[in-house]
Design an enzyme around this catalytic site. Structure first.
Site, mmCIF file in Angstrom:
data_model
loop_
_atom_site.group_PDB
_atom_site.id
_atom_site.type_symbol
_atom_site.label_atom_id
_atom_site.label_comp_id
_atom_site.label_asym_id
_atom_site.label_seq_id
_atom_site.Cartn_x
_atom_site.Cartn_y
_atom_site.Cartn_z
ATOM 1 N N CYS A 427 0.815 -1.219 0.000
ATOM 2 C CA CYS A 427 0.000 0.000 0.000
ATOM 3 C C CYS A 427 0.844 1.263 0.000
ATOM 4 O O CYS A 427 0.430 2.289 -0.569
ATOM 5 C CB CYS A 427 -0.958 -0.011 1.195
ATOM 6 N N HIS A 471 -2.196 0.730 7.202
ATOM 7 C CA HIS A 471 -2.548 0.988 5.805
ATOM 8 C C HIS A 471 -2.177 2.421 5.453
ATOM 9 O O HIS A 471 -2.013 3.280 6.334
ATOM 10 C CB HIS A 471 -4.055 0.767 5.618
ATOM 11 N N ASP A 487 -8.637 5.622 -1.980
ATOM 12 C CA ASP A 487 -7.779 4.500 -1.595
ATOM 13 C C ASP A 487 -7.345 3.762 -2.859
ATOM 14 O O ASP A 487 -8.054 2.878 -3.358
ATOM 15 C CB ASP A 487 -8.532 3.551 -0.654
#
Length: 674
Positions: A427, A471, A487
């Site tokens: 991520c 994250h 995202d």
């Protein structure tokens, strides 16, 4: 075939001094073993070597080493500590020296005075374990060590004869049980101040978790950390997992390799404020946050009111992150409410947004070319920003990009490598490349880190968020809307968001084998253990002054404070002392002290296997001892006759106090082995 009874029998035949020394060395070894994860490797090896050396000397009955050896080892330990920690003061260096000193002290264990020094140094070393962890497992290990030290201490106060270690352990256990009510009262009522225990520094580099900086492309392989970051209890049904974004540090300053937060005062001076606008019903919940040694208060996006964090105050930064005045160094619990539907940030361009467009020169030229191409295809300016964001997401979704924990080390142009060469990463890579592309297209953007998702513990109903759930996502500024969450990882791997395909740390061989045989057993055992550990956290570690005051309110106090806690505790101590004195007085009046002493002698002889009448006189007991016992018969019989004389003679030769002291010094016979 060698059985377990063989070494135990050999230990039983050793002289008492050697047996007691070996037991104490075993207890010290257990204390050192508990610290092995927090002290340098050389310290563990040195302590183990010294204890093994002392064990060999004890078994051989050899003399202890001279002062030259001890001083030399001490100087070596001090030098190694200074080289390892770069200092001789502080928590880590101090714990290292304490462990070494505890081991070295056994090399001069000659007299009871030396043993007492070892005992209390061991007690102090036990306390240092709480510098690093206050978990239930740590407490259980310390309890075992504590009982071992108490047993050794009680045994050292039995100088006569050869009392068994089991007998000393029973006395130690009785002492601990008698002291338990006092400890409970102190735990409940002793006024609590600031946290006493420190915690290890953050070591998240190379492991999943949060940090206030992000070095893109420097980690070739991300190791998933399965430790718990926090537990959340929702009032009512929890929201969908894909909407659970717990906000942490916001990273906006990029030098080409590393992302860092902006100076918190700088955007504010330019008129940039949170400008939070919420709608819908709030989500109410309670967070139990594990210590992280950082001033971050993790809340769901977005909270309007500040949570009440025990011992400090929380405030919102211009980037919507909640922080405290001091680092959170102990377990804390706080209640909060958040609105999942919200907008924040300015709706129209302001000067402060320029900070979120900055890119270092000389980095990622191909990404800049991609930005030019996309703007040519979809337009430029604020009105085209939503289409440009969607174009970048479509490229991630259809361009063959892959989510992986083993992307390898990136080079200088991390965004270029992700967009055009590797097309894979975790991520951090995805969010960084996305934000660089947004800024190259003149769209203000920043990286937000925190935790996303989690899992429900079916045993206690708490939502568990782990370090592996750390994250990174992006926020872009759109005219008329403000900051909008995007995202990009969800475009590459939709299963990473929420709870569809949660990542998990690699299992050991035993856990893997059990899961193969019974897929639900490991999960059930783990959930049960975490529920138990959560109860420990809620009831013990998180028992704050607020909980103490709530207890006093339940007892009838209107507006209690710390002085009421102290007065209540003093009152309980006085009450307990008075009850103990009354009990002792009642016991003395209820039973004749002379008869009680005679009954104790009868019980000792009965344990040795002597068949005695229930109401035998001292003279009858003395006759039975002389007839049925050979060892120590004369001393015991003489004492019994003195006891008889104390009651019936006109001029007794000894009073009860002297007889009671002599009773403790007698070598009472033991039951013969079958």
């Amino acid at each position: 075939m060698l059985s377990l009874a063989s070494p135990l029998a050999a230990a039983a035949r050793l002289p008492r001094e050697a047996r007691d020394t070996l037991f104490l060395l075993a207890v010290i070894g257990w204390i050192v073993l508990l610290q092995t994860g927090h002290i340098p490797l050389w310290c563990s090896l040195m302590a183990a070597g010294v204890l093994a050396w002392r064990t060999v000397l004890t078994l051989r009955g050899a003399p202890l080493p001279g002062w030259v050896w001890r001083v030399g080892l001490l100087l070596l330990a001090i030098a190694a500590t200074a080289l390892t920690h770069r200092t001789l003061v502080g928590r880590d260096a101090g714990v290292t020296l304490i462990v070494v000193l505890l081991a070295l002290k056994t090399l001069e264990l000659r007299a009871r005075r030396d043993a007492f020094v070892v005992f209390f140094l061991g007690f102090f070393t036990l306390l240092t374990h709480f510098f690093y962890s206050q978990s239930l497992l740590t407490a259980a290990g310390i309890l075992v060590a504590l009982m071992g030290l108490l047993t050794a201490l009680v045994n050292a106060h039995m100088p006569v004869g050869r009392p068994s270690l089991w007998q000393a352990a029973r006395v130690a256990g009785g002492m601990a049980l008698l002291g338990a009510p006092i400890m409970l009262a102190l735990f409940l009522l002793f006024p609590r101040m600031a946290p006493l225990w420190g915690l290890p520094s953050d070591e998240n580099s190379g492991r999943s978790g949060l940090s206030n900086e992000m070095r893109v492309g420097q980690i070739a392989q991300l190791v998933l950390d399965d430790r718990i970051a926090m537990r959340v209890r929702f009032e009512g049904p929890p929201p969908p997992a894909n909407r659970l974004y717990f906000r942490g540090p916001v990273l906006s300053d990029f030098n080409g390799v590393e992302w860092k937060p902006l100076n918190s005062d700088f955007p504010r001076s330019l008129g940039l404020s949170p400008d939070l606008r919420v709608s819908g019903e709030p989500v109410r919940y309670e967070v139990t946050l594990e210590p992280n040694d950082k001033p971050w208060v993790l809340l769901l996006d977005a909270a309007v009111a500040a949570p009440e964090v025990p011992g400090t105050q929380a405030r919102m930064t211009p980037e919507l992150q909640w922080v405290t005045r001091r680092a959170i160094g102990s377990l804390v619990r706080y209640r909060a409410e958040s609105y999942l539907d919200f907008r924040h940030g300015p709706g129209q361009p302001v000067l402060g947004l320029q900070d979120y467009l900055q890119l270092p020169g000389g980095f990622n030229p191909r990404t800049h070319e991609l930005a030019v191409t996309l703007r040519r295809e979809h337009g430029a300016g604020p009105d085209a920003a939503p289409a440009l964001v969607q174009a970048a997401l479509d490229r991630l979704r259809t361009g063959g990009y892959r989510y992986t924990l083993e992307p390898g080390v990136y080079g200088q142009h991390t965004a270029d490598e992700f967009w055009f060469d590797r097309r894979e990463g975790f991520c951090e890579h995805i969010a960084s490349a996305f934000v660089v592309l947004m800024r190259a297209m003149d769209i203000p953007a920043r990286i937000v880190t925190g935790y996303q998702g989690g899992e429900m513990n079916g045993v206690d109903g708490y939502w568990t968020v782990r370090q592996r759930d750390a994250h990174a996502w992006a926020e872009v500024w759109l005219q008329g809307q403000g900051w909008v969450r995007v995202d990009p990882t969800g475009a590459v791997a939709p299963g990473r968001i929420g709870s569809l395909q949660r990542l998990s740390a690699p299992e050991g061989a035993v856990a893997g084998a059990i899961r193969t045989l019974n897929p639900t057993l490991v999960a059930q055992l783990r959930a049960t253990w975490e529920a138990i550990n959560n109860r420990w956290n809620q009831w013990v570690l998180n028992y704050t002054q607020g909980e103490q005051l709530n207890l006093l309110r339940a007892l009838g106090f209107d507006e209690p404070d710390w002085a009421d806690l102290a007065y209540t505790l003093i009152g309980l101590v006085v009450l307990a002392s008075g009850l103990g004195a009354l009990w002792n007085l009642w016991e003395r009046q209820r039973q004749d002290p002379w008869l009680r002493l005679l009954d104790q002698a009868r019980q000792r002889l009965h344990r040795a296997g002597l068949a005695l009448p229930a109401r035998a006189t001292p003279r009858a007991l003395a006759t039975a001892v002389q007839q049925q016992c050979t060892d120590q018969a004369k001393d015991i019989a003489s004492w019994l006759l003195d006891l008889e004389a104390q009651r019936y003679a006109k001029e007794p030769s000894a009073d009860l106090r002297r007889l009671r002291a002599a009773f403790k010094q007698l070598h009472w016979p033991k039951r013969p082995s079958p």
